[in-house]
Scaffold this active site. Structure first.
Site, short mmCIF file in Angstrom:
data_model
loop_
_atom_site.label_atom_id
_atom_site.label_comp_id
_atom_site.label_asym_id
_atom_site.label_seq_id
_atom_site.Cartn_x
_atom_site.Cartn_y
_atom_site.Cartn_z
N ARG A 227 -40.05 -45.24 12.27
CA ARG A 227 -38.73 -46.37 11.71
C ARG A 227 -38.97 -47.50 11.60
O ARG A 227 -38.58 -48.19 12.25
CB ARG A 227 -37.97 -45.25 11.44
CG ARG A 227 -37.48 -43.98 11.11
CD ARG A 227 -37.54 -43.70 9.91
NE ARG A 227 -37.56 -42.30 8.69
CZ ARG A 227 -38.62 -41.48 8.54
NH1 ARG A 227 -39.93 -41.66 9.31
NH2 ARG A 227 -38.74 -40.45 8.48
N HIS A 275 -46.02 -47.02 5.01
CA HIS A 275 -45.22 -45.83 5.06
C HIS A 275 -46.51 -44.45 5.08
O HIS A 275 -46.10 -43.65 4.14
CB HIS A 275 -44.12 -45.21 4.67
CG HIS A 275 -42.88 -44.27 5.61
ND1 HIS A 275 -41.60 -44.13 5.71
CD2 HIS A 275 -43.49 -43.19 6.05
CE1 HIS A 275 -40.89 -43.69 6.14
NE2 HIS A 275 -42.46 -42.80 6.32
P1 NAP Z 1 -39.68 -35.37 18.04
O1 NAP Z 1 -40.37 -33.96 17.99
O2 NAP Z 1 -38.08 -34.59 17.42
O3 NAP Z 1 -39.59 -36.20 18.98
C1 NAP Z 1 -38.20 -37.74 19.43
C2 NAP Z 1 -38.95 -37.56 20.62
O4 NAP Z 1 -38.02 -39.40 20.74
C3 NAP Z 1 -38.72 -36.71 22.24
O5 NAP Z 1 -39.35 -37.14 23.04
C4 NAP Z 1 -37.16 -37.64 22.18
O6 NAP Z 1 -36.66 -36.87 23.59
C5 NAP Z 1 -36.87 -39.10 21.55
N1 NAP Z 1 -36.25 -39.47 21.86
C6 NAP Z 1 -35.13 -39.99 21.01
N2 NAP Z 1 -33.48 -40.17 20.82
C7 NAP Z 1 -34.59 -40.77 22.39
C8 NAP Z 1 -33.94 -41.73 22.95
N3 NAP Z 1 -32.27 -42.65 22.41
N4 NAP Z 1 -34.70 -42.61 24.29
C9 NAP Z 1 -35.57 -42.01 24.20
N5 NAP Z 1 -36.19 -41.14 24.03
C10 NAP Z 1 -35.37 -40.60 22.47
O7 NAP Z 1 -40.27 -36.03 16.38
P2 NAP Z 1 -41.45 -36.39 16.49
O8 NAP Z 1 -41.50 -34.95 15.68
O9 NAP Z 1 -42.28 -36.19 17.71
O10 NAP Z 1 -41.04 -37.05 15.31
C11 NAP Z 1 -40.48 -39.03 15.57
C12 NAP Z 1 -40.03 -39.44 14.78
O11 NAP Z 1 -41.55 -39.78 14.00
C13 NAP Z 1 -39.76 -38.58 13.64
O12 NAP Z 1 -38.44 -38.01 13.57
C14 NAP Z 1 -40.34 -40.09 11.80
O13 NAP Z 1 -38.80 -40.68 11.92
C15 NAP Z 1 -41.83 -40.06 12.67
N6 NAP Z 1 -42.38 -40.20 11.99
C16 NAP Z 1 -43.21 -40.86 10.50
C17 NAP Z 1 -43.98 -40.64 9.87
C18 NAP Z 1 -44.67 -41.47 9.53
O14 NAP Z 1 -45.64 -41.32 8.32
N7 NAP Z 1 -44.47 -42.79 9.58
C19 NAP Z 1 -44.47 -39.35 9.93
C20 NAP Z 1 -43.08 -38.13 10.78
C21 NAP Z 1 -42.69 -38.59 11.60
P3 NAP Z 1 -36.50 -35.31 24.27
O15 NAP Z 1 -37.75 -35.71 23.91
O16 NAP Z 1 -36.19 -36.05 25.34
O17 NAP Z 1 -35.17 -35.52 23.60
C1 GLV Z 2 -41.95 -38.94 7.36
O1 GLV Z 2 -41.67 -40.83 7.87
C2 GLV Z 2 -40.96 -37.88 8.32
O2 GLV Z 2 -40.68 -38.43 8.62
O3 GLV Z 2 -42.07 -37.28 7.94
#
Ligand code: NAP
Ligand code: GLV
Length: 312
Positions: A227, A275
């Protein structure tokens, strides 16, 4: 019993996909809510603050994206379960975005393009993949999938998460205590963190200065597909201009769309994308939404629920 699609600029597209997937389902498109009492479920992306609170019988909110910061910022968000979007289609898109950008900077494609434009034939030194460590901030669904995809390409892998993890072939670090060691072992930093009060603004010049300077590349690399609120764009530009950072790929920004006045647009060592790293496919969203509603109606446990306290 109806489902409201709200907030996203693709309301009509998602509504069409949902009707095609489940023709009997009563789908409403905001702002045409109809009787607010009918709405039990909502599919949302950045809904106007307070709008979901007007639905007295709401039972479940499904996020259009994997991230839920766009929902958590609504101070009146109803206290019903919130499910994030977790799906193989979205994960595959993020994996290809991250792999493409790691390879792009590792193989110095930016400079080679500039050399082509100037008709320059010149060798540029490059490390082998195994000499580079890709460090992934956020070892969740997307971070772990990216790690698994990068391993067969030969990279060394490190990861950082909030709670300790054991991921095969990935050097895992956790919490504030593990952050400096993680950064000191990382040549290419991939950011896949959620935006929460704990992570806002974490990617600043001080943090970037702690990255390892890779062998045979002019400096470390930043790839942020998490983000925009995680980063200071001013600090990234300053780190690049001071030679502390070699290059960056940025898919997300503090303000989106990125204002025309931003220095990021014209920076020769930033690869900017609007994005698009991992978009939510309408058919995948429809399948996921209807499956989550089905589970809710049967009283089954719902996967991918957000912990409101943690904010992700
Ligand atoms: P997820 O499965 O919830 O994973 C989040 C990871 O971040 C987990 O490993 C978590 O730790 C870690 N984390 C959270 N807070 C933290 C902190 N304070 N310190 C250290 N580590 C921390 O999420 P995801 O599905 O992988 O998605 C991640 C992010 O990608 C989304 O939230 C979104 O913002 C972004 N995204 C962007 C796009 C785009 O098109 N650009 C698309 C999709 C997603 P734990 O494992 O210990 O809980
Ligand atoms: C896109 O930014 C998502 O959070 O899936």
């Amino acid at each position: 019993m109806a489902t409201l699609i709200i907030g996203t600029d693709r309301v009509a597209t998602f509504a069409t996909a949902c009707r095609e997937f489940d023709p009997g389902h009563d789908i409403r498109q905001w702002p045409d809510v109809g009787r607010a009492e009918d709405i039990r479920y909502a599919l949302a992306w950045g809904p106007p603050a307070g709008e979901l609170a007007k639905l007295p019988n709401l039972e479940l909110i499904v996020s259009v994206g994997a991230g839920v910061d766009h929902l958590m910022k609504d101070p009146l968000l109803p206290h019903v379960p919130v499910a994030r979007f977790v799906d193989a289609d979205l994960t595959g898109r993020m994996v290809s975005y991250v792999a493409a950008n790691v390879l792009f900077h590792h193989r110095r494609m930016n400079e080679l393009r500039a050399q082509q434009a100037a008709a320059v034939w010149k060798y540029l030194p490059e490390p082998a993949a195994h000499e580079l460590t890709v460090g992934i901030m956020g070892l969740g669904v997307l971070g772990q999938a990216c790690a698994q995809a990068l391993l067969p390409l030969g990279y060394s892998l490190a990861g950082w998460s909030r709670t300790p993890k054991g991921v095969p072939d990935v050097a895992c670090f956790a919490g504030a205590i593990g952050l400096d060691a993680f950064l000191g072992a990382t040549d290419i930093l991939v950011v896949l963190l959620p935006l929460t009060p704990d992570t806002r603004g974490i990617i600043d010049r001080k943090l970037l200065a702690k990255l390892r300077r890779p062998k045979l590349l002019p400096g470390p690399v930043l790839i942020n597909a998490g983000r925009g609120g995680l980063q200071s764009e001013q600090d990234i530009v300053a780190s690049l201009d001071a030679g502390e950072l070699y290059a960056a790929s940025l898919d997300v920004f503090t303000t989106e769309p990125l204002p025309p006045s931003s220095p990021v647009w014209g920076h020769e060592r930033i690869l900017l994308t609007p994005h698009i790293a991992a978009e939510s496919d309408p058919r995948a969203i429809a399948r996921y939404l209807i499956a989550q509603i089905g589970r809710k109606q049967c009283g089954e446990p719902l996967p991918n629920l957000v912990d409101r306290q943690r904010g992700y």
